[in-house]
Scaffold this motif. Structure first.
Motif, PDB file in Angstrom:
ATOM      1  N   CYS A  15     -21.870 -67.247  27.856  1.00 43.04           N
ATOM      2  CA  CYS A  15     -22.424 -67.482  29.191  1.00 43.04           C
ATOM      3  C   CYS A  15     -21.579 -66.813  30.262  1.00 43.04           C
ATOM      4  O   CYS A  15     -22.106 -66.149  31.165  1.00 43.04           O
ATOM      5  CB  CYS A  15     -22.526 -68.989  29.443  1.00 43.04           C
ATOM      6  N   VAL A  16     -20.255 -66.971  30.173  1.00 44.62           N
ATOM      7  CA  VAL A  16     -19.363 -66.426  31.198  1.00 44.62           C
ATOM      8  C   VAL A  16     -19.457 -64.903  31.251  1.00 44.62           C
ATOM      9  O   VAL A  16     -19.652 -64.302  32.314  1.00 44.62           O
ATOM     10  CB  VAL A  16     -17.916 -66.868  30.933  1.00 44.62           C
ATOM     11  N   ILE A  17     -19.349 -64.272  30.102  1.00 42.28           N
ATOM     12  CA  ILE A  17     -19.336 -62.809  30.050  1.00 42.28           C
ATOM     13  C   ILE A  17     -20.667 -62.221  30.503  1.00 42.28           C
ATOM     14  O   ILE A  17     -20.711 -61.289  31.330  1.00 42.28           O
ATOM     15  CB  ILE A  17     -18.972 -62.332  28.634  1.00 42.28           C
ATOM     16  N   ASN A  18     -21.753 -62.757  29.973  1.00 45.26           N
ATOM     17  CA  ASN A  18     -23.055 -62.173  30.304  1.00 45.26           C
ATOM     18  C   ASN A  18     -23.492 -62.464  31.731  1.00 45.26           C
ATOM     19  O   ASN A  18     -24.201 -61.657  32.339  1.00 45.26           O
ATOM     20  CB  ASN A  18     -24.098 -62.630  29.290  1.00 45.26           C
ATOM     21  N   THR A  19     -23.046 -63.568  32.292  1.00 44.30           N
ATOM     22  CA  THR A  19     -23.318 -63.815  33.705  1.00 44.30           C
ATOM     23  C   THR A  19     -22.565 -62.806  34.564  1.00 44.30           C
ATOM     24  O   THR A  19     -23.125 -62.219  35.505  1.00 44.30           O
ATOM     25  CB  THR A  19     -22.912 -65.246  34.097  1.00 44.30           C
ATOM     26  N   LEU A  20     -21.297 -62.592  34.256  1.00 39.77           N
ATOM     27  CA  LEU A  20     -20.517 -61.615  35.018  1.00 39.77           C
ATOM     28  C   LEU A  20     -21.102 -60.211  34.892  1.00 39.77           C
ATOM     29  O   LEU A  20     -21.217 -59.467  35.877  1.00 39.77           O
ATOM     30  CB  LEU A  20     -19.064 -61.627  34.553  1.00 39.77           C
ATOM     31  N   ARG A  21     -21.493 -59.843  33.676  1.00 38.78           N
ATOM     32  CA  ARG A  21     -22.077 -58.515  33.471  1.00 38.78           C
ATOM     33  C   ARG A  21     -23.397 -58.365  34.222  1.00 38.78           C
ATOM     34  O   ARG A  21     -23.709 -57.278  34.737  1.00 38.78           O
ATOM     35  CB  ARG A  21     -22.297 -58.254  31.978  1.00 38.78           C
ATOM     36  N   SER A  22     -24.179 -59.449  34.298  1.00 32.85           N
ATOM     37  CA  SER A  22     -25.468 -59.380  35.004  1.00 32.85           C
ATOM     38  C   SER A  22     -25.277 -59.106  36.493  1.00 32.85           C
ATOM     39  O   SER A  22     -26.191 -58.620  37.165  1.00 32.85           O
ATOM     40  CB  SER A  22     -26.259 -60.677  34.812  1.00 32.85           C
ATOM     41  N   HIS A  23     -24.085 -59.427  36.996  1.00 28.34           N
ATOM     42  CA  HIS A  23     -23.760 -59.138  38.397  1.00 28.34           C
ATOM     43  C   HIS A  23     -22.933 -57.855  38.528  1.00 28.34           C
ATOM     44  O   HIS A  23     -22.295 -57.618  39.552  1.00 28.34           O
ATOM     45  CB  HIS A  23     -23.019 -60.319  39.015  1.00 28.34           C
TER      46      HIS A  23
END
Length: 313
Positions: A15-23
């Motif tokens: 969740c943390v990594i993919n949320t950051l990447r989505s931004h």
């Protein structure tokens, strides 16, 4: 923004990594195990294998090298052990222009010491906590059943349930443990985020219906429980929290008892993101200049389940 995320094999990492990447942040991941052992490695921009955090100097030097190489500005540690170590080396990261996205020293003293947490709230009329004593101070009439926990334990490691008086008294010889009354009831976890500068905060409670042995919820019920939201806010203000943490309560005989404050993302932070609130970005905003948490949202009661699937690397 260039952000280092540690312990990418942990439950919250996806969740943390993919949320950051989505931004569109540049995400550097690291873990004590090889990158090919974690599917989430594919979601990072670059991944490193680092020493165990228990090898403090090697671990810190490795992280500082990575931060310098990739011009990292923020570090998101995902496990308690790493936070304990990083807390000792704040200045080294500050001197290198890197901000550790962790709670204050004062907050961690309470969150990472179960007896200090008990002492802080035992006479507080707003927050209920289970009766707790240091193992060395055990009295023979301590109520049974009881539960023994390392005073700075994490993820249910070293936890022991005690049902017999002779087993209880044996705990007097065990250092570093607290003994608590064992309360029956369902566990509630609250993902909570607060900006210490603006005092704005938000909480999403969930009832954990199925959990792993180390306390990670796999089937949960999202519950917009006003009491849990309010008591989380009260605790957040009392500790002057900054960023995202999770709190755990047991619902026992029509009352909620605080049993843990974990100064990191919960294993199930993805549940909160799934219902529509971006805890990860709000956490980052708490450490960025002139930013605030994302505005609170309305959400309804709902049942959610974590799903696992196989992938090749």
């Amino acid at each position: 923004m260039n952000i280092l995320v540690t312990a990418i094999g942990s439950f919250s990492a996806d969740c943390v990594i993919n949320t950051l990447r989505s931004h569109r942040h540049f995400v550097v991941g690291c873990d004590i195990y090889p990158s090919e052992w974690h599917t989430v490695s594919k979601d990072c921009n670059v991944v490193y294998q680092v020493p165990f955090a228990t090898k403090e100097k090697e671990y810190i030097n490795s992280l500082l090298h990575i931060c310098t190489k990739h011009k990292v500005k923020y570090v998101f540690p995902l496990t308690d052990l790493e936070i304990d170590v990083l807390n000792k080396y704040r200045q080294e990261f500050k001197d290198n222009g890197v901000l550790l996205c962790i709670q204050s020293v004062a907050c961690l003293e309470v969150a990472r010491d179960k007896y200090k947490m008990y002492r802080l709230f035992k006479d507080d009329p707003t927050v209920k906590v289970p009766l707790s004593v240091f193992s060395c101070n055990l009295a023979e009439d301590f109520p049974l059943p009881a539960i023994a926990k390392p005073v700075n334990g994490r993820s249910s490691e070293g936890l022991q349930r005690i049902h017999h008086r002779e087993d209880l008294l044996r705990m007097k010889e065990v250092d570093g443990y607290i003994i608590q009354e064992l309360l029956d009831g369902n566990v509630y976890t609250i993902d909570y985020v607060r900006n210490a500068s603006t005092k704005s905060d938000f909480a999403i409670p969930r009832e954990e219906l199925l959990r792993t042995k180390n306390g990670a919820g796999t089937t949960v019920r999202i519950v917009p429980n006003e009491y849990l939201m309010n008591v989380s806010s009260y605790i957040g203000n009392k500790l002057d929290l900054n960023g995202c943490v999770n709190m755990e309560f047991i619902h026992h005989e029509n009352a909620y008892y605080l049993i843990d404050i974990n100064p990191r993302f919960s294993a199930g932070v993805a549940f909160s993101n799934f219902v529509g609130y971006d805890m990860v970005t709000s956490h980052l905003n708490c450490f960025a200049d002139n930013e605030d948490i994302i505005s609170p949202i309305d959400y309804k009661e709902q049942l959610l389940c974590k799903r696992y699937k196989e992938e090749s690397l």
